[in-house]
Design an enzyme around this catalytic site. Structure first.
Site, PDB file in Angstrom:
ATOM      1  N   LYS A 191       0.861  -1.187   0.000  1.00  0.00           N
ATOM      2  CA  LYS A 191       0.000   0.000   0.000  1.00  0.00           C
ATOM      3  C   LYS A 191       0.897   1.238   0.000  1.00  0.00           C
ATOM      4  O   LYS A 191       1.404   1.647   1.045  1.00  0.00           O
ATOM      5  CB  LYS A 191      -0.860  -0.029   1.261  1.00  0.00           C
ATOM      6  CG  LYS A 191      -2.182   0.710   1.223  1.00  0.00           C
ATOM      7  CD  LYS A 191      -2.150   2.134   0.761  1.00  0.00           C
ATOM      8  CE  LYS A 191      -2.123   3.135   1.871  1.00  0.00           C
ATOM      9  NZ  LYS A 191      -1.928   4.514   1.359  1.00  0.00           N
ATOM     10  N   SER A 245       4.460   8.173  10.017  1.00  0.00           N
ATOM     11  CA  SER A 245       4.458   9.017  11.216  1.00  0.00           C
ATOM     12  C   SER A 245       4.230   8.171  12.477  1.00  0.00           C
ATOM     13  O   SER A 245       3.605   7.110  12.428  1.00  0.00           O
ATOM     14  CB  SER A 245       3.347  10.061  11.092  1.00  0.00           C
ATOM     15  OG  SER A 245       2.096   9.412  10.986  1.00  0.00           O
ATOM     16  N   GLU A 266       8.722   1.774  11.489  1.00  0.00           N
ATOM     17  CA  GLU A 266       9.831   2.730  11.338  1.00  0.00           C
ATOM     18  C   GLU A 266       9.188   4.102  11.326  1.00  0.00           C
ATOM     19  O   GLU A 266       8.487   4.446  10.375  1.00  0.00           O
ATOM     20  CB  GLU A 266      10.599   2.409  10.045  1.00  0.00           C
ATOM     21  CG  GLU A 266      12.014   2.912  10.070  1.00  0.00           C
ATOM     22  CD  GLU A 266      12.118   4.296   9.494  1.00  0.00           C
ATOM     23  OE1 GLU A 266      12.112   5.261  10.294  1.00  0.00           O
ATOM     24  OE2 GLU A 266      12.181   4.423   8.264  1.00  0.00           O
ATOM     25  N   CYS A 300      13.115  10.781   7.757  1.00  0.00           N
ATOM     26  CA  CYS A 300      12.885  10.449   9.174  1.00  0.00           C
ATOM     27  C   CYS A 300      14.170  10.610   9.983  1.00  0.00           C
ATOM     28  O   CYS A 300      14.124  10.888  11.171  1.00  0.00           O
ATOM     29  CB  CYS A 300      12.304   9.050   9.307  1.00  0.00           C
ATOM     30  SG  CYS A 300      13.225   7.832   8.387  1.00  0.00           S
ATOM     31  N   GLU A 399       9.152  16.881  15.516  1.00  0.00           N
ATOM     32  CA  GLU A 399       9.562  16.555  14.151  1.00  0.00           C
ATOM     33  C   GLU A 399       8.841  17.495  13.179  1.00  0.00           C
ATOM     34  O   GLU A 399       7.618  17.606  13.207  1.00  0.00           O
ATOM     35  CB  GLU A 399       9.208  15.108  13.819  1.00  0.00           C
ATOM     36  CG  GLU A 399       9.667  14.732  12.424  1.00  0.00           C
ATOM     37  CD  GLU A 399       9.456  13.262  12.102  1.00  0.00           C
ATOM     38  OE1 GLU A 399       8.342  12.765  12.314  1.00  0.00           O
ATOM     39  OE2 GLU A 399      10.412  12.627  11.625  1.00  0.00           O
TER      40      GLU A 399
END
Ligand code: ADP
Length: 496
Positions: A191, A245, A266, A300, A399
């Site tokens: 996906k 996220s 992750e 990230c 972040e």
């Protein structure tokens, strides 16, 4: 310079609506819906793609299950390896096509997209070597009965894997997960992110061309809530591998408890990058700038907190401004541009929000801070640097996922380590020094899955990648990921 010409193969690909790939058949979504894919540099639609829903997810999972228990189980490890090598060759042959699609839908400079496409082939080639090396072991067991007993383990594929990936490295994120799926004999429902489904579709076309049996890799494009969520909660999915996220990662982990899926995550980061006073300052500042500005900061592992020793702060700030000013912003398809747009209007809105809040909360804006005035269209934002002496502003703690660096200064190394580790995240960390002892001492104390000394963003399929704390669960790549896609079976044989 001007924008590169799209390859005829890319033009042709874009002219046809992207479809789902289920059980070896390209098909429209069950509900007949499609969504538009935007070029973030021009804000125009470049293609239409099928918008799957729960029915398509069900069909894809069923097709994957059938392949897992059927034809795929008949493939020997050597045959799986051969198919992966063939896929790597195809990725090399179609590298430029893949790169153009990445830049079209993600926005990144074409040179970076070419690098991403080249590395995809190498990652698949790394995993092509694995199928024949997934070994069990024997164990010197001591049964109370005293009976002679043989005990050995075998590693077996986990089964149907749901792979949910983000838009920042739209090809890399697919192959990081598909490599171990195919090496271990698992099957997948992929996906991709709704912002970047095109390169995933092209990748799956190449997987089909390589000769993998129908149903081994299935593709369901669509929105997170309508395709990702049913996939994460599906009762016949054995494992879910997610990159994205921390917020969505939490939802995925919750959804996985229904049938106790294996989960690897992750997630986000707010990675500290540390400059010691004895570092090669010019090199360190260049590394720090690249560590945050690369991929428009949508990484990230972005080195978004820079801790600079007070004695070299002025020099580093000067260098950082120089690097920010040297960036040429514009569409990624023009090789003259070194920084592309952010992926979407939503992402731009979020980054601009941080730029504003950072200033309101007392961080000093050193450079950047808004959209570049000369670019009317596209989700562009200037590379930006804050100095936050108090280290309290949101830009020092949260972040941002944009080209926004927050600089802090330090004087005492033990206190510095505490500050660097004071984050809910633990994905990456780095330090710049010429002193071997400081390098290893500080590296040993940093709570991060990757530590880079005198470098940043070095990843390699032979080395594990993943996060401490809220940056994730498990590791990708290397032998670690082979373990994550296999179950261990322990077999006892009574030899009496
Ligand atoms: P970002 O916020 O950077 O866009 P996300 O974590 O939202 O990243 O998205 C990463 C991937 O997760 C995408 O493929 C997205 O469609 C998918 N996703 C989003 N929401 C959900 C959800 N509730 N369940 C499963 N997948 C989701």
């Amino acid at each position: 310079m001007s924008q590169i010409q799209l390859l005829p193969a890319v033009e042709k690909f874009l002219s046809q609506p992207g479809r789902l790939f289920i059980g070896g058949t390209w098909q429209d979504a069950a509900g007949g819906r499609r969504f538009a894919v935007e070029n973030p540099a021009s804000e125009s639609s470049v293609a239409e793609v099928a918008e799957g829903d729960e029915r398509d997810v069900d069909a894809a999972v069923a097709a994957a299950r059938a392949a897992f228990t059927g034809p795929w189980a008949q493939h020997s490890p050597a045959q799986r390896g051969l198919l992966l090598f063939r896929l790597a060759e195809l990725l090399d042959q179609h590298r430029e096509e893949l790169a153009q699609l990445i830049t079209l839908e993600n926005g990144k400079p074409i040179a970076n997209a070419r690098g991403e496409a080249a590395s995809a082939a190498n990652i698949i080639r790394y995993f092509a070597g694995w199928p024949t090396k997934i070994e069990g072991s024997t164990h010197p067991v001591s049964p109370a009965s005293g009976a002679p007993m043989l005990n050995y383990t075998v590693r077996e594929p986990v089964g149907v894997c749901a792979l949910i990936v983000p838009w920042n490295f739209p090809l890399t994120m697919c192959v990081w997960k598909l490599g171990p799926v195919l090496a271990t004999g698992c099957v997948a429902v992929l996906k991709p992110a709704e912002q970047t489904p095109l390169v995933a579709i092209r990748l799956v076309q190449l997987i089909e061309a390589a000769g993998f049996p129908a149903g081994v890799v299935n593709l369901v494009t669509g929105l997170g809530a309508h395709t990702g969520a049913p996939l994460a909660g599906h009762a016949d999915v054995d494992k879910i591998a997610f990159t994205g996220s921390t917020q969505v990662g939490r939802l995925i982990a919750q959804a996985a408890t229904g049938n106790m899926k294996k989960v690897s995550l992750e997630l986000g980061g707010k990675s500290p990058n540390i400059i010691l006073p004895d570092a090669d300052i010019v090199r360190a500042a260049k590394g720090a700038a690249d560590g945050i500005f690369y991929n428009q900061g949508q990484v990230c592992t972005a080195g978004s907190r820079l801790y600079v020793h007070a004695s070299v702060l002025d020099q580093v700030l000067e260098e950082l401004q120089r690097h920010a000013a040297a960036h040429v912003l514009g569409p990624g398809l023009d090789p003259a541009n070194s920084m592309g747009p952010l992926v979407s209007a939503r992402q731009l809105g979020s980054v601009r929000g941080y730029l504003q809040r950072g200033q309101e909360e007392g961080a000093e804006l050193i450079c950047g801070g808004d959209r570049p005035a000369h670019l009317e269209r596209g989700h562009f934002i200037q590379p930006s640097v804050f100095l936050d002496r108090a280290e309290r502003a949101c830009v020092a703690r949260e972040e941002i996922f944009g080209p926004v660096l927050t600089v802090m200064s330090w004087t005492e190394v033990d206190e510095l380590v505490l500050r660097a580790n004071d984050s809910p995240y633990g994905l990456a960390a780095g330090l710049w020094t010429r002193d071997l002892r400081s390098a290893h001492r500080v590296a040993a104390q940093l709570k991060a899955g990757s530590v880079w000394i005198n470098c940043w963003n070095v990843v390699d399929p032979a080395s594990p990648f993943g996060g401490y704390k809220q940056s994730g669960w498990g590791r990708e790549m290397s032998k670690n990921v082979i373990d994550a896609y296999t179950e261990t079976k322990s077999v006892f044989v009574d030899l009496a």
